[in-house]
Design a protein around this motif. Structure first.
Motif, PDB file in Angstrom:
ATOM      1  N   THR A 133      61.194 -20.128  15.304  1.00  0.00           N
ATOM      2  CA  THR A 133      60.226 -20.621  14.774  1.00  0.00           C
ATOM      3  C   THR A 133      58.836 -19.905  15.410  1.00  0.00           C
ATOM      4  N   LEU A 159      67.501 -17.331   8.336  1.00  0.00           N
ATOM      5  CA  LEU A 159      65.996 -16.558   8.531  1.00  0.00           C
ATOM      6  C   LEU A 159      64.775 -17.143   7.233  1.00  0.00           C
ATOM      7  N   VAL A 195      65.967 -14.406  14.127  1.00  0.00           N
ATOM      8  CA  VAL A 195      67.303 -15.654  14.508  1.00  0.00           C
ATOM      9  C   VAL A 195      67.966 -14.393  15.452  1.00  0.00           C
ATOM     10  N   ARG A 251      59.620 -17.077  11.660  1.00  0.00           N
ATOM     11  CA  ARG A 251      61.648 -17.342  12.207  1.00  0.00           C
ATOM     12  C   ARG A 251      61.772 -16.247  13.111  1.00  0.00           C
ATOM     13  N   LEU A 258      60.647  -7.401   7.906  1.00  0.00           N
ATOM     14  CA  LEU A 258      60.998  -7.655   9.425  1.00  0.00           C
ATOM     15  C   LEU A 258      60.890  -6.834  10.137  1.00  0.00           C
ATOM     16  N   ILE A 268      65.214 -10.290  13.029  1.00  0.00           N
ATOM     17  CA  ILE A 268      66.537 -10.850  13.461  1.00  0.00           C
ATOM     18  C   ILE A 268      66.946  -9.833  14.798  1.00  0.00           C
ATOM     19  N   GLY A 300      59.577 -11.885   9.743  1.00  0.00           N
ATOM     20  CA  GLY A 300      60.972 -12.066  10.574  1.00  0.00           C
ATOM     21  C   GLY A 300      60.838 -10.859  11.586  1.00  0.00           C
TER      22      GLY A 300
END
Length: 291
Positions: free
Chosen positions: A203, A44, A158, A156, A55, A118, A116
């Motif tokens: 991104t 990230l 991920v 970002r 997040l 994940i 961000g």
């Protein structure tokens, strides 16, 4: 392939109360989730300024990956389709806010509020049609479109995935690119069957220096250069320059005038009394450009 859980049942059915507790009590799975989450957080590339970020953990399950986010001082929102998994997360007193939702129907978060995102071993579930109403392409489109909208500009996402084959990897990455993301695939330990891990590093925004795909890890834990992985087309890291939007297929509206059309026209002219050459094997044959 029969051991892949996404091939056995829909996630909300596969991860029932028994499977959710079994999953969360396995020391091996806990260790794997922690390592994958640490790597995702590393990819990230959040600013190291000590400021907590908000997040998103997509497919958070019982909150194992969320623990890594909390340990690193971040606030997080966890989203999962399995009620049983979220129940276990509540019992474990997960620090994040939990949402029961299907990511294939969109994330339903306000635009630009997430710093961000994940996801650990979740996105590949979208490639399966678990119900008659499910269309994987539409679900991937809804997911990546809503993910792009809820992320802050330059943030970002991920996503660690286990694609079943190359076509599935390209399908997932293709819809991410269509949504507007820049980035590509990072493959850690590409030549190891057991340790190989794939991460979609995306991104929010157009390609830039900050959107460059990070380097993957090799067998010795060191970072691989692009030259080392270029020999294996399937395992190499996809660079930002590989990003493209698929062109729409051009519709062919021109109607070709074949032999049947020419013969039909000649018959019409004969009925009108016009002098028309006789039909031969050369009728309607295209002339060469030169003799």
């Amino acid at each position: 392939m029969a051991s892949r859980p996404e091939l056995l049942a829909p996630p909300e059915i596969f991860y029932d109360q028994t499977e959710a507790r079994k999953y969360t009590s396995s020391s091996r799975i806990i260790d794997i989730q922690a390592k994958l989450s640490e790597r995702a957080l590393e990819l990230l590339a959040l600013p190291d300024d000590g400021v907590p970020r908000l997040l998103l953990d997509i497919g958070c399950g019982s909150g194992l990956s969320g623990e890594t986010l909390s340990e690193n001082g971040h606030n997080w929102i966890g989203l999962d389709i399995s009620q049983a998994m979220l129940d276990v997360a509540l019992e474990r007193e997960a620090e994040g806010d939990l949402l029961l939702a299907d990511m294939g129907q969109g994330l339903g978060l306000r635009p630009g509020v997430i710093d961000g995102a994940i996801s650990i071993s979740a996105v590949q579930w979208l490639c399966n049609a678990d119900k008659s109403s499910h269309e994987p392409r539409l679900r991937l489109k809804a997911f990546f479109g809503s993910l792009y909208r809820c992320l802050a500009r330059g943030a970002r996402a991920v996503l660690q995935v286990y694609p079943q084959n190359v076509a599935q990897r390209e399908l997932i990455l293709g819809f991410a690119m269509r949504a507007g993301f820049a980035g590509g695939v990072v493959v850690d330990y590409p030549h190891s069957t057991k340790s190989r891990k794939e991460y979609l590093v995306l991104t929010c925004g157009p390609p830039s220096l900050s959107a460059a795909v990070p380097k993957a890890k090799g067998e010795d834990g060191e970072f691989c250069s692009d030259d080392e992985s270029s020999g294996d087309e399937e395992n190499k890291t996809v660079s930002v320059s590989d990003r493209h939007r698929p062109r729409k297929k051009q519709r062919l509206d021109k109607k070709t005038k074949g032999k049947d059309w020419v013969i039909r026209k000649k018959e019409q002219m004969r009925r009108k009394g016009a002098t028309v050459p006789a039909d031969t094997k050369y009728t309607a044959r295209k002339r060469k450009t030169r003799f």
